[in-house]
Scaffold this motif. Structure first.
Motif, PDB file in Angstrom:
ATOM      1  N   THR A  56      21.779 -31.838 -61.956  1.00 58.32           N
ATOM      2  CA  THR A  56      20.834 -31.136 -62.829  1.00 58.32           C
ATOM      3  C   THR A  56      20.676 -31.842 -64.174  1.00 58.32           C
ATOM      4  O   THR A  56      19.869 -31.421 -65.003  1.00 58.32           O
ATOM      5  N   PRO A  59      25.067 -32.040 -69.052  1.00 54.75           N
ATOM      6  CA  PRO A  59      25.301 -30.677 -69.542  1.00 54.75           C
ATOM      7  C   PRO A  59      25.137 -30.601 -71.062  1.00 54.75           C
ATOM      8  O   PRO A  59      25.141 -31.622 -71.755  1.00 54.75           O
ATOM      9  N   ALA A  60      25.007 -29.395 -71.555  1.00 59.45           N
ATOM     10  CA  ALA A  60      24.904 -29.186 -72.995  1.00 59.45           C
ATOM     11  C   ALA A  60      26.174 -29.650 -73.689  1.00 59.45           C
ATOM     12  O   ALA A  60      27.261 -29.672 -73.100  1.00 59.45           O
ATOM     13  N   LYS A  97      22.231 -20.757 -61.778  1.00 58.41           N
ATOM     14  CA  LYS A  97      21.710 -21.343 -63.019  1.00 58.41           C
ATOM     15  C   LYS A  97      22.674 -21.128 -64.181  1.00 58.41           C
ATOM     16  O   LYS A  97      22.880 -22.025 -65.010  1.00 58.41           O
ATOM     17  N   SER A  98      23.264 -19.945 -64.263  1.00 57.42           N
ATOM     18  CA  SER A  98      24.249 -19.663 -65.322  1.00 57.42           C
ATOM     19  C   SER A  98      25.501 -20.501 -65.134  1.00 57.42           C
ATOM     20  O   SER A  98      26.082 -20.992 -66.112  1.00 57.42           O
ATOM     21  N   GLN A 100      25.647 -23.460 -63.640  1.00 55.27           N
ATOM     22  CA  GLN A 100      25.319 -24.845 -63.963  1.00 55.27           C
ATOM     23  C   GLN A 100      25.286 -25.082 -65.470  1.00 55.27           C
ATOM     24  O   GLN A 100      25.609 -26.168 -65.941  1.00 55.27           O
ATOM     25  N   LYS A 101      24.936 -24.054 -66.223  1.00 58.31           N
ATOM     26  CA  LYS A 101      24.896 -24.168 -67.681  1.00 58.31           C
ATOM     27  C   LYS A 101      26.296 -24.014 -68.294  1.00 58.31           C
ATOM     28  O   LYS A 101      26.701 -24.815 -69.139  1.00 58.31           O
ATOM     29  N   SER A 102      27.025 -22.990 -67.874  1.00 56.20           N
ATOM     30  CA  SER A 102      28.301 -22.654 -68.524  1.00 56.20           C
ATOM     31  C   SER A 102      29.532 -23.168 -67.799  1.00 56.20           C
ATOM     32  O   SER A 102      30.609 -23.228 -68.376  1.00 56.20           O
ATOM     33  N   PRO A 104      29.686 -26.266 -65.694  1.00 55.62           N
ATOM     34  CA  PRO A 104      29.169 -27.477 -65.043  1.00 55.62           C
ATOM     35  C   PRO A 104      30.282 -28.360 -64.491  1.00 55.62           C
ATOM     36  O   PRO A 104      31.416 -28.346 -64.980  1.00 55.62           O
TER      37      PRO A 104
END
Length: 231
Positions: A56, A59-60, A97-98, A100-102, A104
C-alpha cells in the motif's frame, strides 16, 4: 481386608479427581495483563536488515502497532495457546484499512500485512480467547492506539524524529507525564551501533480496554542517550 481394599479404591478415586482438576485449571490458566507494544518504523528500517514498505506504500511517520500480548506478573508469557485456531481474514475485512494505517507491516518481501496480523493472532491473540474472538482482538488493539498518541506526546516534550539523540529518561518522563503510567522502552542499534528508540510498551488490564501501571516492565537494552531516527 475388605476395608483395606475399600480405602485404596477411595484413595484412587480422589487421586484421579485431583489429576482431572489439575488439568482443568491448567487449561483455563489466565494471564495477568497485556503489553500493548508500538514500534517506531524509522528504527525498524534503520538496521543492517533494513525493511520493505507494504504494497500500500510507505506507512505514515508514526508509531505502528506491534501487538497486544498477554503476560504474567513474573515476566513470562503464554504463546500459541490454540493450535487449532486458524487466522480468518474475512473476520477483519472491515478493519483492513485501519490495520494498514495503524498496524503496518515492514517485513520483506513487500506484502499486504495479513502474514503479520496472522502471526500476532496465532502467537498472542489465541492466548486471550477468554476475552476476545479474532475480530475483537484486532478491534480492541486499534482502539488502544487511538487512546495514546505517542508521537504527539514526545513532540510536545520537544522530542522529535530528527536523527538527534535524546535522554532516555526524558522520553520515559514525557510519556509518564502524559499518560500517568511509566512505559517500558526497548532499543535497537543502527549499522553504526547507535542505540535508537525502537519500541514502547504500555500495560493494559485483562479486558483489553484500560491502561494500568505495569506489574513488570521489560528489560530494555538502551543507552542513557538514544537516537530518534527520521522515517
Amino acid at each position: 481386608m475388605k476395608h483395606h481394599l475399600s480405602f485404596i479404591f477411595k484413595l484412587l478415586i480422589i487421586l484421579n479427581l485431583s489429576v482431572v482438576c489439575l488439568c482443568a485449571s491448567e487449561s483455563e490458566e489466565e494471564f495477568d495483563f497485556f503489553y500493548f507494544v508500538q514500534t517506531w518504523p524509522g528504527s525498524y528500517c534503520d538496521t543492517k536488515h533494513s525493511c520493505c514498505y507494504p504494497k500500500t506504500g510507505k506507512p505514515a511517520s508514526d508509531f505502528g502497532i506491534h501487538g497486544l500480548w498477554p503476560n504474567y506478573k513474573d515476566g513470562s508469557y503464554p504463546s500459541n495457546c490454540d493450535p487449532d485456531s486458524v487466522f480468518d481474514k474475512t473476520q477483519i475485512s472491515d478493519l483492513v484499512k485501519s490495520l494498514q494505517k495503524s498496524w503496518p507491516t515492514l517485513s520483506c518481501p513487500s506484502n499486504e500485512g495479513f502474514k503479520f496480523w496472522s502471526h500476532e493472532w496465532i502467537k498472542h491473540g489465541t492466548c486471550a480467547e477468554s476475552v476476545f474472538d479474532q475480530r475483537e482482538y484486532f478491534e480492541a488493539t486499534l482502539k488502544l492506539k487511538e487512546k495514546v498518541n505517542l508521537l504527539q506526546i514526545l513532540k510536545n516534550a520537544g522530542i522529535k524524529p530528527d536523527d538527534e539523540f535524546y535522554e532516555l529518561e526524558s522520553i520515559r518522563d514525557a510519556i509518564e507525564e502524559a499518560t500517568g503510567f511509566t512505559p517500558g522502552i526497548q532499543c535497537n542499534v543502527d549499522s553504526s551501533r547507535n542505540s535508537q528508540l525502537y519500541e514502547i510498551y504500555m500495560c493494559v488490564e485483562t479486558s483489553g480496554s484500560e491502561f494500568i501501571k505495569c506489574p513488570v516492565l521489560p528489560k530494555g537494552r538502551c543507552a542513557s542517550s538514544v537516537q530518534f531516527p527520521k522515517f
